[in-house]
Structure formats: C-alpha cells, structure tokens
Design a protein around this motif. Structure first.
Motif, short mmCIF file in Angstrom:
data_model
loop_
_atom_site.label_atom_id
_atom_site.label_comp_id
_atom_site.label_asym_id
_atom_site.label_seq_id
_atom_site.Cartn_x
_atom_site.Cartn_y
_atom_site.Cartn_z
N PRO A 36 1.43 0.97 22.67
CA PRO A 36 2.32 0.08 21.90
C PRO A 36 3.26 0.81 20.95
CG PRO A 36 0.11 -0.85 21.99
CD PRO A 36 0.02 0.54 22.57
N GLU A 44 3.19 -7.06 13.74
CA GLU A 44 2.12 -7.65 14.56
C GLU A 44 2.53 -7.72 16.03
OE1 GLU A 44 0.33 -12.12 15.14
OE2 GLU A 44 0.74 -11.45 13.08
N SER A 63 2.67 -4.26 17.80
CA SER A 63 1.40 -3.53 17.97
C SER A 63 0.67 -3.89 19.25
CB SER A 63 0.48 -3.83 16.78
OG SER A 63 0.05 -5.18 16.79
N GLN A 64 1.20 -4.83 20.02
CA GLN A 64 0.54 -5.31 21.23
C GLN A 64 1.20 -4.70 22.47
OE1 GLN A 64 0.59 -9.66 21.08
NE2 GLN A 64 0.65 -9.54 18.85
#
Length: 455
Positions: free
Chosen positions: A43, A120, A123-124
């Motif tokens: 990521p 957020e 980060s995936q």
C-alpha cells in the motif's frame, strides 16, 4: 457516535462506451512487477491526493463529476489480470462501480478529517484483478462536500496521472452541467497497441541500447562503504523543506535558460561528486514521459527511469547546469521501454562484463508547476538572503531496505516551499552525509539565484 465520525458508504456506478482487453503497457507491467513482491508494504506505493473544495459542492455534483471522469479515463475502469509468469492482461470494463466513503463533521474540522480519511484509504491494498483501481473519500459539512480525497493503485496512475485526474475532476465540478469536455487523452489499451507495434518496438530497442551503453561506460562505484552493512537495517528518510528553493529554482531556471528539474539535477550531481569523490556520476532519473506524442493529458502509468551519465563534474555551477540540461534531454528520449526486456539485457550484460556501472542512485522531480502548485501561506516573503532561516530538516520515517539502492531523492511542491525527500542506505550514506547532500543542494541553488539577481 460523534458527528465527526458519522459516515456513509456507497458504490458509485459508472457506464461508458468501450470495453476490451489487451496486453499491459510497459508502465503497468513494470509497476506490477515492483509492487507485487512487496507483500504487506504494497500500500505504500498507492498514489493519493487530498485537497479542500472551495467553493464547496453538493454531494450529487461531486459524484456526477467523478462518474464523468471515470467514463473518460479508461485506466480507472481497468483491471490487471496476471497470467503465467506474472505477465499481465489489462481488462477494460464498460460498466461497474467504485467505492466512495463519505464522512460528516463540523466545517472547521473538514481538513483534519479529510487528511485522516485519505491516510485510511491509502493504507489499504488493491486487488487489481477484481477491483477497479480507485477509491474516493468525501468530507461533508453543513450539507456540502468541503474536502476531497482520492487514492489510486500505482498500476493505474503515476504522480503525473494523479495530478491530471484531480485537475479534471475540479474542471468538471466548475463546469457543472455545462458541456465542458475533458482534454483528449491516449488510453492504456491504445498505448499498449502502439508499444507492440513496429514503431513501439524500435523505441524500446533504442532505449535499451542507451541503457546498455551507459551501464558499460559509467563509473563502477560511486559511494564506498562507510560501515559494515546490516541486511536488516532500516533506511532512514530525511525531508528538507525549503521556502528559499521555491523561489531560487524558478529564478535560476529562467536565468540559465534551462528547466527547473535540470537545476535540481545539476545540484544533486554536484553533491554526489563532492561527497563521493567520483569523477563521473550516473543517476537513474524518473521521467514522466508526457512529452511523448499524444501523452500530455493521459491518466495511466507512463513514468519510467532514464539513465543519466555525466562525465567530469565541474565546480562552476553555471557551466554545470548547462551540460546537465543538455545531457538530461538525451536521457529523457530513452526512458520508455519494456522493463522486463531491459532486466534481461542487464543480466546478459553481467555475464559479459566483470561488473556494471553503479546505477543505485535515483532522482525524481515530481513537480509540474504549470499543472499544480499548492498556494503559499499568506504573508509577505522574506528576502531570499534570509529565506534559508525558514528551512527545516526532519527525519519522519524509516523504510525497509531496498536492493540496489544507495539513495533515492524525490522533489515535491509544498505550500510555499520545495521539499527534498531522501532515503538512503546508511552504510553508504550516513545521516550526516544525507544532511550535507540536501543542504548542499539548497545552498548551491540559492547561492546561484542570489548571484544572478534574485532578491
């Protein structure tokens, strides 16, 4: 649940006119090969951007602009399906959806909530074979979208593609329901078709010849080991934030008749010579390749490394920057190629030569000031002779070790400043040398700006 944590999750449907499949482009395949071996660290190579919307817009208007942008740029509707040996097929879908996360908060919190939402989403990891390579985050306050966050898989876009997509979304929002169209853009399937054509193969072969020549002629070692290398040691990361460089780079570029990238590349080249003592310098320079015909507006992965070789690094910066600029133009012409074939060539070359030139130093100027530059903070700038008093140097993070890396330096536009970010193998470049390198670049460019009349 507090208001700042209220959220909506939705899937935004998109329908467009074309579907298809074909081989991956050189850029798509190169990024896939680089990222697919990173595991949980993958990521970190997502590309992302977030910014306030001023004026704010209703949710429906933002979603409509996003749908139009995804209909126009086929990279956003393209899945990457690996086959035997990791060779990719790109699959373009005519219709589908991508996820949108909407958070609601007070107006004064929108920037903070937006930054957290961007982190957020970034980060995936993406499942590029099954999912479209795009995630969107919106922050609403008082019923309007006030902050926008966008994350793409690196197989779908590089930094230049990301900036063009952000620009296009803003253009569509400003146009509203008008008929303003987006600039024509070469699509990934069409680019891949060119690359497998006879003309494309000739470009690839010429670029790989350029690489083989410089790997044979360049310096064998740039930086000697300073301490025994620990294979597990993390690589430090330094960030020099310089308001002085923002003014100085533009001024020197105009005064010397070169590009801003050439100014910073020349300063980096000079610092390599000073720290290493090597008479020649060899650098992998990231080239965004959007000067190629038809590629100026394209949203896809186009950037690749060119191999820049400069013999005899003189101390006179005015003379050096002209030579660097001329040499860089030749490098840029040979920065579009089939990376898998180049890797094969390099392995064959290793069998023919006792050693190859040291190509473990990287330079990447990500800035495109004509397309995007963050606004400077309010207030009058201080004289350039005092601007370096505002420079900061921080050590924000450490990264896992990378093979064949002495250092990698990235250049970013920041609000009212230029940022130099540097990651290095501290067995070859200790932190003190990293700091000397970054401050030396700043000092060289600012000194030349002052000498050529910048105040």
């Amino acid at each position: 649940m507090s208001e700042s944590h209220e959220l909506d999750l939705l899937d935004l449907p998109v329908s467009a006119g074309r579907a298809g499949r074909g081989p991956a482009t050189w850029g798509q395949q190169a990024i896939w090969d680089a990222v697919s071996v990173l595991g949980e660290d993958a990521p970190r190579y997502n590309v992302s951007v977030g910014f306030p919307l001023d004026p704010a817009y209703p949710r429906a208007a933002v979603l409509a602009a996003l749908a139009r942008a995804a209909g126009h740029h086929e990279a956003l509707r393209t899945r990457m399906v690996p086959g035997a040996d990791g060779e990719l097929t790109q699959v373009l879908d005519a219709s589908g959806h991508f996820p949108v996360v909407i958070r609601r908060c007070a107006a004064e919190e929108s920037a903070t909530v937006g930054d957290a939402l961007l982190a957020e989403l970034a980060s995936q990891a993406f499942d590029c074979a099954e999912q479209w390579p795009l995630r969107i985050g919106l922050v609403e306050a008082d019923g309007l979208v006030r902050h926008y966050a966008m994350v793409l898989s690196h197989t779908a876009a590089d930094g230049g593609g990301l900036r063009r997509l952000a620009r296009d979304v803003v253009m569509l929002l400003a146009a509203g329901t008008g008929n303003a169209g987006l600039p024509p853009a070469t699509q990934p399937l069409d680019l891949a078709a060119y690359q497998v054509s006879e003309r494309g193969r000739r470009r690839d072969e010429a670029a790989r010849r350029h690489w083989r020549s410089r790997l044979g002629d360049g310096p064998r070692a740039l930086f000697a080991p300073r301490v025994p290398r620990d294979p597990q040691a993390l690589f430090p990361n330094a960030c020099l934030r310089s308001p002085a460089l923002l003014r100085s780079v533009d001024h020197v570029a105009a005064a010397r008749g070169v590009s801003g990238s050439s100014v910073l590349l020349a300063a980096a080249t000079q610092q390599i010579g000073r720290l290493s003592g090597a008479p020649d310098v060899l650098l992998q320079v990231v080239v965004n390749n959007r000067f190629l015909p038809g590629m100026a507006q394209t949203v896809t992965t186009l950037a690749q490394e060119g191999l820049f070789h400069l013999r005899s690094v003189e101390q006179d910066f005015g003379a050096l920057v002209g030579r660097v600029h001329a040499g860089a133009l030749g490098t840029y012409r040979h920065a579009s190629y089939d990376k898998r074939l180049l890797d094969r060539d390099i392995e064959e070359l290793r069998g023919e030569l006792p050693d190859l030139a040291d190509h473990s130093c990287f330079f990447n100027d990500t800035r495109e000031p004509a397309l995007f530059r963050p606004p400077a903070p309010a207030g009058s700038p201080v004289p350039l002779s005092r601007a370096r008093e505002q420079t900061t140097l921080t050590w924000p993070v450490e990264f896992p070790p990378r093979h064949n890396l002495t250092f990698a330096m990235d250049v970013y536009d920041a609000p009212g400043a230029v940022e130099l970010l540097m990651t290095a193998d501290s067995s070859l470049m200790p932190r003190a040398d990293m700091e000397a390198f970054l401050r030396g670049i700043e000092d060289t460019v600012v000194t030349d700006a002052l000498a050529t009349g910048c105040r």
